[in-house]
Design a protein around this motif. Sequence first.
Motif, PDB file in Angstrom:
ATOM      1  N   THR A 132     -22.090  17.369  14.143  1.00 10.93           N
ATOM      2  CA  THR A 132     -22.342  16.663  15.394  1.00 10.93           C
ATOM      3  C   THR A 132     -23.716  16.008  15.339  1.00 10.93           C
ATOM      4  O   THR A 132     -24.699  16.649  14.968  1.00 10.93           O
ATOM      5  CB  THR A 132     -22.261  17.624  16.594  1.00 10.93           C
ATOM      6  OG1 THR A 132     -20.939  18.187  16.647  1.00 10.93           O
ATOM      7  CG2 THR A 132     -22.542  16.899  17.899  1.00 10.93           C
ATOM      8  N   ALA A 133     -23.747  14.730  15.699  1.00  8.88           N
ATOM      9  CA  ALA A 133     -24.989  13.965  15.746  1.00  8.88           C
ATOM     10  C   ALA A 133     -25.115  13.320  17.122  1.00  8.88           C
ATOM     11  O   ALA A 133     -24.301  13.580  18.018  1.00  8.88           O
ATOM     12  CB  ALA A 133     -24.996  12.903  14.642  1.00  8.88           C
ATOM     13  N   LEU A 134     -26.133  12.502  17.305  1.00  7.84           N
ATOM     14  CA  LEU A 134     -26.316  11.785  18.563  1.00  7.84           C
ATOM     15  C   LEU A 134     -26.161  10.290  18.332  1.00  7.84           C
ATOM     16  O   LEU A 134     -26.493   9.770  17.253  1.00  7.84           O
ATOM     17  CB  LEU A 134     -27.704  12.072  19.153  1.00  7.84           C
ATOM     18  CG  LEU A 134     -27.922  13.494  19.674  1.00  7.84           C
ATOM     19  CD1 LEU A 134     -29.374  13.690  20.097  1.00  7.84           C
ATOM     20  CD2 LEU A 134     -26.983  13.811  20.841  1.00  7.84           C
ATOM     21  N   SER A 135     -25.660   9.601  19.337  1.00 12.90           N
ATOM     22  CA  SER A 135     -25.469   8.158  19.217  1.00 12.90           C
ATOM     23  C   SER A 135     -26.816   7.466  19.042  1.00 12.90           C
ATOM     24  O   SER A 135     -27.853   7.948  19.506  1.00 12.90           O
ATOM     25  CB  SER A 135     -24.774   7.614  20.470  1.00 12.90           C
ATOM     26  OG  SER A 135     -25.598   7.783  21.611  1.00 12.90           O
ATOM     27  N   GLY A 136     -26.784   6.344  18.341  1.00 14.72           N
ATOM     28  CA  GLY A 136     -27.999   5.571  18.136  1.00 14.72           C
ATOM     29  C   GLY A 136     -28.837   6.018  16.965  1.00 14.72           C
ATOM     30  O   GLY A 136     -29.914   5.461  16.726  1.00 14.72           O
ATOM     31  N   THR A 137     -28.367   7.013  16.214  1.00 19.78           N
ATOM     32  CA  THR A 137     -29.145   7.515  15.074  1.00 19.78           C
ATOM     33  C   THR A 137     -28.612   6.997  13.743  1.00 19.78           C
ATOM     34  O   THR A 137     -29.149   7.339  12.689  1.00 19.78           O
ATOM     35  CB  THR A 137     -29.128   9.048  15.043  1.00 19.78           C
ATOM     36  OG1 THR A 137     -27.769   9.503  14.873  1.00 19.78           O
ATOM     37  CG2 THR A 137     -29.700   9.621  16.332  1.00 19.78           C
ATOM     38  N   GLY A 138     -27.578   6.196  13.796  1.00 19.95           N
ATOM     39  CA  GLY A 138     -27.006   5.664  12.571  1.00 19.95           C
ATOM     40  C   GLY A 138     -25.921   6.509  11.963  1.00 19.95           C
ATOM     41  O   GLY A 138     -25.365   6.154  10.920  1.00 19.95           O
ATOM     42  N   VAL A 139     -25.607   7.632  12.597  1.00 27.55           N
ATOM     43  CA  VAL A 139     -24.519   8.480  12.119  1.00 27.55           C
ATOM     44  C   VAL A 139     -23.293   8.224  12.986  1.00 27.55           C
ATOM     45  O   VAL A 139     -23.246   8.625  14.146  1.00 27.55           O
ATOM     46  CB  VAL A 139     -24.904   9.976  12.159  1.00 27.55           C
ATOM     47  CG1 VAL A 139     -23.722  10.841  11.729  1.00 27.55           C
ATOM     48  CG2 VAL A 139     -26.101  10.249  11.267  1.00 27.55           C
ATOM     49  N   GLU A 140     -22.332   7.534  12.402  1.00 23.77           N
ATOM     50  CA  GLU A 140     -21.094   7.230  13.113  1.00 23.77           C
ATOM     51  C   GLU A 140     -19.864   7.671  12.328  1.00 23.77           C
ATOM     52  O   GLU A 140     -18.815   7.899  12.906  1.00 23.77           O
ATOM     53  CB  GLU A 140     -21.003   5.719  13.392  1.00 23.77           C
ATOM     54  CG  GLU A 140     -22.116   5.179  14.268  1.00 23.77           C
ATOM     55  CD  GLU A 140     -22.030   5.658  15.710  1.00 23.77           C
ATOM     56  OE1 GLU A 140     -20.925   6.066  16.131  1.00 23.77           O
ATOM     57  OE2 GLU A 140     -23.062   5.619  16.416  1.00 23.77           O
ATOM     58  N   THR A 141     -19.998   7.754  11.001  1.00 27.11           N
ATOM     59  CA  THR A 141     -18.891   8.136  10.131  1.00 27.11           C
ATOM     60  C   THR A 141     -19.395   9.164   9.135  1.00 27.11           C
ATOM     61  O   THR A 141     -20.610   9.334   8.948  1.00 27.11           O
ATOM     62  CB  THR A 141     -18.343   6.918   9.369  1.00 27.11           C
ATOM     63  OG1 THR A 141     -19.297   6.521   8.381  1.00 27.11           O
ATOM     64  CG2 THR A 141     -18.052   5.752  10.317  1.00 27.11           C
ATOM     65  N   PRO A 142     -18.485   9.867   8.449  1.00 27.18           N
ATOM     66  CA  PRO A 142     -18.933  10.838   7.445  1.00 27.18           C
ATOM     67  C   PRO A 142     -19.838  10.232   6.375  1.00 27.18           C
ATOM     68  O   PRO A 142     -20.793  10.879   5.934  1.00 27.18           O
ATOM     69  CB  PRO A 142     -17.617  11.347   6.842  1.00 27.18           C
ATOM     70  CG  PRO A 142     -16.625  11.181   7.934  1.00 27.18           C
ATOM     71  CD  PRO A 142     -17.022   9.933   8.658  1.00 27.18           C
ATOM     72  N   ARG A 143     -19.579   9.014   5.967  1.00 36.67           N
ATOM     73  CA  ARG A 143     -20.393   8.386   4.922  1.00 36.67           C
ATOM     74  C   ARG A 143     -21.844   8.212   5.368  1.00 36.67           C
ATOM     75  O   ARG A 143     -22.748   8.132   4.528  1.00 36.67           O
ATOM     76  CB  ARG A 143     -19.788   7.039   4.524  1.00 36.67           C
ATOM     77  CG  ARG A 143     -18.430   7.174   3.834  1.00 36.67           C
ATOM     78  CD  ARG A 143     -17.874   5.802   3.448  1.00 36.67           C
ATOM     79  NE  ARG A 143     -16.551   5.942   2.873  1.00 36.67           N
ATOM     80  CZ  ARG A 143     -16.296   6.170   1.582  1.00 36.67           C
ATOM     81  NH1 ARG A 143     -17.320   6.307   0.737  1.00 36.67           N
ATOM     82  NH2 ARG A 143     -15.062   6.276   1.141  1.00 36.67           N
TER      83      ARG A 143
END
Length: 355
Positions: A124-135
């Motif tokens: 789990t990450a937060l929006s706006g941090t560049g983490v949107e997909t596993p890659r």
Amino acid sequence: MNLVKRVSAAALVAVLATGACDSGGEPETAPPDKVTYLTAVGAFGREAYAWVAKEKGFFAEAGIEVEIRPGSGTVENLGLLASGRAQFSANDLSAVMIVLGNGKYRQDVRAVAAIQQRTLNSVTALSGTGVETPRDLAGRTIGGVRGGAPWLLFPAYAKLAGIDPASVKWIGVEAAQMPKLLAVRKVDGVGQFVVARPAVEKAAGGRPAVVLPYSDVLTDLYGNALVTSTTVLREDPDLVRRFADALLAGLVYAVAHPAEAGQILRRYVPTADPVTAAAEIELMAPYIRANGLVGVFEPARVARAVAILRGTGIVTGELATTDLVAFDLVTGSVRSGELATTDLVAFDLVTGSVR
């Protein structure tokens, strides 16, 4: 459910020996069995069903007095079971497979009931941090409980999601600190259950969470399971059945009454937020049944899960799958040698009668 109060055998023998009870007297009831139960990790809303079972009297009706302790992840929980310092725990079944499949506690513990029918593990990450997909996890730092299921299972998830597990750095973080550390960017993501989204978003001031569920690529894995020691199974299988029935009754009640379950958790764990807890329980509701049944394992699915973990290389060695159902576990027979699904799950203990 067969939640019945038991009559002391000693009291019954005494009555038969004297031929009658005192006028107006009744046979004494046996003292309750005292056990210690460990949650999977911490005292979050997703663990509230155990306190619900205690508060609603399900354990008491089963003749069991339970001390509930917050767990610290699969490896530590299994160690406590193996040493006899706890009798039952909730643990992610995939993580149990990894630990047992690589040779540790193989003869010491068994899963006896499915708490969630699909894995809840995620990053789990937060929006706006560049983490949107596993890659997007490559080169990132993820916080997790050492020996916990998200960390143990991540290499399998990463390989099937198309990223190199070695490109991601994991660091040890206490479960209660994960949402806060994520909110202040001390880590890029956390190994969490998907139902932890409300707690993560609350800690982040309402900022949306990005949840990458392991179940997107690991489709045959179970979530948490009720685990006990082979010693308890051998010496008191009836206790195992009664405990499993009562715990599953608490699970069913909790998902049917999430707001009440949140309040019950707050009474036992004053630091818990009942609103966040209720939200977690609501998110967990779709995960607890398979074909309308609660608690059951499907042997073929367990075999497929073992095959998946072997195929990704996080479980080593041969895992025999020919002996799928361990009907003899409750009588004390424990196999040695290669790990079969019968070395992991006591399939016959829970029949799915709790709906």
